[in-house]
Enzyme design. Structure first.
Site, PDB file in Angstrom:
ATOM      1  N   ARG A 275       0.796  -1.219   0.000  1.00  0.00           N
ATOM      2  CA  ARG A 275       0.000   0.000   0.000  1.00  0.00           C
ATOM      3  C   ARG A 275       0.830   1.271   0.000  1.00  0.00           C
ATOM      4  O   ARG A 275       0.578   2.194  -0.765  1.00  0.00           O
ATOM      5  CB  ARG A 275      -0.910   0.056   1.247  1.00  0.00           C
ATOM      6  CG  ARG A 275      -2.215  -0.621   1.102  1.00  0.00           C
ATOM      7  CD  ARG A 275      -2.634  -1.153   2.447  1.00  0.00           C
ATOM      8  NE  ARG A 275      -1.665  -2.163   2.856  1.00  0.00           N
ATOM      9  CZ  ARG A 275      -1.748  -3.432   2.492  1.00  0.00           C
ATOM     10  NH1 ARG A 275      -2.753  -3.843   1.779  1.00  0.00           N
ATOM     11  NH2 ARG A 275      -0.830  -4.293   2.849  1.00  0.00           N
ATOM     12  N   THR A 276       1.796   1.331   0.907  1.00  0.00           N
ATOM     13  CA  THR A 276       2.526   2.589   1.072  1.00  0.00           C
ATOM     14  C   THR A 276       3.281   2.922  -0.211  1.00  0.00           C
ATOM     15  O   THR A 276       3.201   4.034  -0.737  1.00  0.00           O
ATOM     16  CB  THR A 276       3.477   2.486   2.277  1.00  0.00           C
ATOM     17  OG1 THR A 276       2.703   2.085   3.408  1.00  0.00           O
ATOM     18  CG2 THR A 276       4.143   3.809   2.574  1.00  0.00           C
TER      19      THR A 276
ATOM     20  N   LYS B  71      26.352  -4.361  -1.800  1.00  0.00           N
ATOM     21  CA  LYS B  71      27.812  -4.244  -1.935  1.00  0.00           C
ATOM     22  C   LYS B  71      28.429  -3.581  -0.707  1.00  0.00           C
ATOM     23  O   LYS B  71      29.615  -3.327  -0.661  1.00  0.00           O
ATOM     24  CB  LYS B  71      28.157  -3.413  -3.179  1.00  0.00           C
ATOM     25  CG  LYS B  71      27.690  -4.009  -4.493  1.00  0.00           C
ATOM     26  CD  LYS B  71      28.195  -3.125  -5.639  1.00  0.00           C
ATOM     27  CE  LYS B  71      27.539  -3.494  -6.954  1.00  0.00           C
ATOM     28  NZ  LYS B  71      27.808  -2.470  -7.975  1.00  0.00           N
TER      29      LYS B  71
ATOM     30  N   ARG C 145      11.463   3.712   3.514  1.00  0.00           N
ATOM     31  CA  ARG C 145      11.046   2.692   4.490  1.00  0.00           C
ATOM     32  C   ARG C 145      12.268   1.844   4.797  1.00  0.00           C
ATOM     33  O   ARG C 145      12.964   1.379   3.892  1.00  0.00           O
ATOM     34  CB  ARG C 145       9.933   1.809   3.951  1.00  0.00           C
ATOM     35  CG  ARG C 145       9.703   0.593   4.855  1.00  0.00           C
ATOM     36  CD  ARG C 145       8.455  -0.142   4.556  1.00  0.00           C
ATOM     37  NE  ARG C 145       7.290   0.628   4.927  1.00  0.00           N
ATOM     38  CZ  ARG C 145       6.045   0.151   4.875  1.00  0.00           C
ATOM     39  NH1 ARG C 145       5.828  -1.090   4.478  1.00  0.00           N
ATOM     40  NH2 ARG C 145       5.012   0.891   5.225  1.00  0.00           N
TER      41      ARG C 145
ATOM     42  N   HIS D  95       5.338   6.033  11.617  1.00  0.00           N
ATOM     43  CA  HIS D  95       4.806   5.902  10.256  1.00  0.00           C
ATOM     44  C   HIS D  95       3.859   7.080  10.038  1.00  0.00           C
ATOM     45  O   HIS D  95       2.639   6.922   9.959  1.00  0.00           O
ATOM     46  CB  HIS D  95       4.064   4.562  10.160  1.00  0.00           C
ATOM     47  CG  HIS D  95       3.785   4.095   8.768  1.00  0.00           C
ATOM     48  ND1 HIS D  95       3.852   4.926   7.666  1.00  0.00           N
ATOM     49  CD2 HIS D  95       3.425   2.871   8.295  1.00  0.00           C
ATOM     50  CE1 HIS D  95       3.547   4.216   6.579  1.00  0.00           C
ATOM     51  NE2 HIS D  95       3.286   2.974   6.936  1.00  0.00           N
TER      52      HIS D  95
HETATM   53  C1  NCD Z   1       1.891  -1.168   8.196  1.00  0.00           C
HETATM   54  C2  NCD Z   1       3.382  -1.001   8.343  1.00  0.00           C
HETATM   55  O1  NCD Z   1       4.157  -1.259   7.395  1.00  0.00           O
HETATM   56  O2  NCD Z   1       3.763  -0.551   9.410  1.00  0.00           O
HETATM   57  N1  NCD Z   1       1.474  -1.315   6.875  1.00  0.00           N
HETATM   58  C3  NCD Z   1       1.214  -0.182   6.132  1.00  0.00           C
HETATM   59  O3  NCD Z   1       2.076   0.644   5.911  1.00  0.00           O
HETATM   60  N2  NCD Z   1      -0.032  -0.001   5.694  1.00  0.00           N
HETATM   61  C4  NCD Z   1       1.298  -2.175   9.111  1.00  0.00           C
HETATM   62  C5  NCD Z   1       1.860  -3.568   9.163  1.00  0.00           C
HETATM   63  O4  NCD Z   1       2.792  -3.932   8.451  1.00  0.00           O
HETATM   64  O5  NCD Z   1       1.309  -4.336   9.956  1.00  0.00           O
END
Ligand code: NCD
Length: 309
Positions: A57-58, A86, A107, A135
């Protein structure tokens, strides 16, 4: 309030007014996010999506948001194909990407990685999840969804359930909800309760959250139920995971005790914490929530890159 050039690493980087500005702009972005209208506000801009941890999703909603706004994305989505293997440090990767893009979305499995990246980049860095840390963009879309589905945030009774220890979405969201004056209840097995630091932060906003282990005891009062996945990958010891796996499950039997207009949310992905039968109810809002990532990220990207609608 100027957003241009700003890093968004933690919800604490944003004031309440700034959050409201993002949410208001996101509302205007909805028809563009749906493709009903088109815009070129980020024409010529490049967003670098750096994902060193799995994401559906993100990553996709940032890409969709950037594309809908008329900009383009470059990405590292499979770290195994980048120079990280590397031995390149994150700092060096960031210094490089800084020259290839106008903003960076990161991320990373390590808490603090986005703060480090912000230090080494002259462009805005947006934290898309740093380990069990924060997040913030998920929080913005969660707030947008609560406002949209519940008609406001202040005074709403929000129950968060599941892995509150390792779940970064709930760390950011709890702080932001406290900033907006929501009423908070944290439901988790004691092993996975909300970190002390987040509870203290929430208290600074004058909110005293209730901590408990039973969802059945608190469901009747809730306006919003925010369900989370047990973060298996963050457990240092797999046997500890087995002790708590499957500890909460939201199903239609539980919902008999709930308010008729309860809003059920989940950042997704879900494992088994929400029964599929719940998807058919009016209460299930997690797929709407996932869509809201697009207008909210369009709003944030245009603010930090200086695009105007
Ligand atoms: C979440 C995350 O990556 O923290 N997912 C997201 O970004 N929608 C929640 C999760 O992984 O449980």
């Amino acid at each position: 309030m100027t957003f241009k050039g700003m890093d968004v690493v933690s919800v604490r980087d944003l004031s309440r007014e700034q959050i409201e500005q993002v949410l208001d702009l996101a509302q205007k972005m909805v028809p563009y996010a749906k493709g009903e209208k088109t815009t070129k506000i980020l024409d010529g801009k490049i967003l670098a999506n750096l994902f060193f941890e799995p994401s559906t999703r993100t990553r996709l909603s940032f890409e969709s948001a950037m594309t809908r706004a008329g900009g383009r994305c470059i990405e590292i989505a499979q770290p195994l194909t980048s120079s990280t293997v590397k031995g390149e440090t994150l700092a060096d990767t960031i210094r490089m990407v800084d020259g290839y893009s106008d903003a960076i979305v990161l991320r990373h499995p390590h808490e603090g990685a986005a703060r480090l990246a912000a230090h080494f980049s002259s462009k805005p860095v947006i934290n898309a999840g740093d380990g069990a840390g924060q997040h913030p963009t998920q929080t913005l879309l969660d707030l947008f969804t609560i406002r949209q589905q519940s008609g406001g945030i202040a005074g709403k009774k929000v129950v968060m359930v599941g892995d509150l220890k390792y779940g970064r979405t709930v760390h950011s969201l709890a702080e932001a909800l406290a900033m907006f004056g929501a009423d908070l209840t944290f439901v988790a097995p004691s092993l996975l309760q909300m970190p002390r630091e987040t509870v203290k932060q929430v208290e600074k906003y004058g909110v005293s959250a209730r901590l408990c282990t039973s969802l059945e005891k608190v469901i009747a009062d809730a306006d919003v139920l925010y369900v989370t996945r047990i973060q298996r990958e963050r457990f240092p010891d797999p046997s500890e995971y087995l002790k708590v796996a499957g500890c909460y499950r939201v199903d239609n039997v539980l919902l008999r005790e709930a308010k008729k207009n309860l809003v059920i949310m989940h950042p997704l992905p879900r494992v088994d914490e929400i029964a599929p039968e719940v998807d058919e109810t009016e209460n299930a809002k997690y797929f709407v929530q996932a869509f809201n990532g697009v207008p909210v990220r369009m709003a944030l990207l245009s603010l930090v890159m200086g695009g105007e609608l």
